[in-house]
Scaffold this active site. Sequence first.
Site, PDB file in Angstrom:
ATOM      1  N   GLY A   8      63.912  23.866  79.760  1.00 55.89           N
ATOM      2  CA  GLY A   8      64.772  25.037  79.831  1.00 55.89           C
ATOM      3  C   GLY A   8      65.758  25.052  78.681  1.00 55.89           C
ATOM      4  O   GLY A   8      65.807  24.117  77.868  1.00 55.89           O
ATOM      5  N   ASN A  11      68.569  22.220  80.226  1.00 56.16           N
ATOM      6  CA  ASN A  11      68.036  20.924  80.636  1.00 56.16           C
ATOM      7  C   ASN A  11      66.514  20.934  80.628  1.00 56.16           C
ATOM      8  O   ASN A  11      65.881  21.984  80.749  1.00 56.16           O
ATOM      9  CB  ASN A  11      68.522  20.558  82.042  1.00 56.16           C
ATOM     10  CG  ASN A  11      70.020  20.319  82.085  1.00 56.16           C
ATOM     11  OD1 ASN A  11      70.557  19.560  81.292  1.00 56.16           O
ATOM     12  ND2 ASN A  11      70.703  20.977  83.015  1.00 56.16           N
ATOM     13  N   ASP A 110      58.287  30.056  81.774  1.00 58.36           N
ATOM     14  CA  ASP A 110      58.961  29.640  83.003  1.00 58.36           C
ATOM     15  C   ASP A 110      58.835  30.692  84.091  1.00 58.36           C
ATOM     16  O   ASP A 110      58.653  30.371  85.277  1.00 58.36           O
ATOM     17  CB  ASP A 110      60.429  29.334  82.722  1.00 58.36           C
ATOM     18  CG  ASP A 110      61.169  30.497  82.053  1.00 58.36           C
ATOM     19  OD1 ASP A 110      60.522  31.281  81.326  1.00 58.36           O
ATOM     20  OD2 ASP A 110      62.392  30.617  82.245  1.00 58.36           O
ATOM     21  N   THR A 185      95.418  31.892  89.366  1.00 63.63           N
ATOM     22  CA  THR A 185      94.387  32.222  88.385  1.00 63.63           C
ATOM     23  C   THR A 185      93.029  31.645  88.747  1.00 63.63           C
ATOM     24  O   THR A 185      92.014  32.349  88.752  1.00 63.63           O
ATOM     25  CB  THR A 185      94.810  31.724  86.993  1.00 63.63           C
ATOM     26  OG1 THR A 185      96.013  32.383  86.610  1.00 63.63           O
ATOM     27  CG2 THR A 185      93.729  32.020  85.967  1.00 63.63           C
TER      28      THR A 185
END
Length: 256
Positions: A8, A11, A110, A185
Site C-alpha cells: 500500500g 504500509n 488493491d 480544540t
Amino acid sequence: MLLAIDVGNTNSKFAVFDGDTLVSQFRLRTEAKRTADEYAAWLTQLMHLQGFNPESITGAILASVVPQVNPNIRRLCEIYFRTKLLIVGEPDCELGIKVLIDRPQDAGPDRLVGIIAGYKKYGGPLITIDFGSATTFDLADKDGNFVGGVLAPGVELTIESFYLMTARLPRIRVEKPARIIGKATVPAMQSGIFWGYVGLIESLIRRIRDEYGEPMKVIATGGLATVFKDEIGLFDAIEPDLMSLGLLEIWRRNRR
C-alpha cells in the site's frame, strides 16, 4: 507455502499461507527505494523467529499500488525464495472477473483484490470498504465483476493535512469523543473527524445502494474499520485479512 504481498501507499503486508491457513503476517513501512537484500534480511529473520524455514515458500503473489517497489520484490522472490512472482495487473495474471469501468487499466490492483476476496466469501452484489491511505468503496455485481466505486481521502490523510496545513492545530488520534460539541480544540477536532467520517460512510453506502437499485452486502477492511463499526451499523462483516485472502484466491485461479 505461499507468500502473499500487499504493498500500500503507507504500509506493506507480507502474509504466509500454508494451504488455506494464514500462518504469519509481517508489516513494513512502504519505501520505494528499499532493496531486495533489505527485504530479505528483514523478512527471513522474522520467518525464522516465527519458527518456519524461508525455503518452505514455493510461490509468491504481489498486489502493489507503488510500482517502484515491484522490481525489488521480484528480485526478492527470485533470488531468496527461488520462486517466480505473480503480479496482479500484469498480463499473465488472470483474475477471473470482468472490469466493467470506462478505463479498466485504471482499476487499482488493491481494489480488484478486495472485490475478489469479498465476493468469494459473501457473494454479490457487494460493496467493499477499505480504510487505507484512501477510503475506497468498491462494487461487485451479482457475478463478481468489478463495476466501479468511490474514492475519498483516508482518515489519517485528513488528520495529517489538518496538522500540516494549520499553524496551531495539533496532530490527533482517531477516536470517538465523549461529546459531539467539543469544549476544547482537540475534542472539537476529534468530533469533526470521527462524526464527519461516520456521516460520509453512511451517506455513501445509502447513496450507492439507491443508485445501484439492489440490496448490497457491505464488507469493511483496514485498521480503522473497527473504530467506526459500532456507530455506523451498516457493515455486514469486517474482514481484517481481506487483501491477503484475495491474493490467495487469485493465486489459486492462476494455478488452475
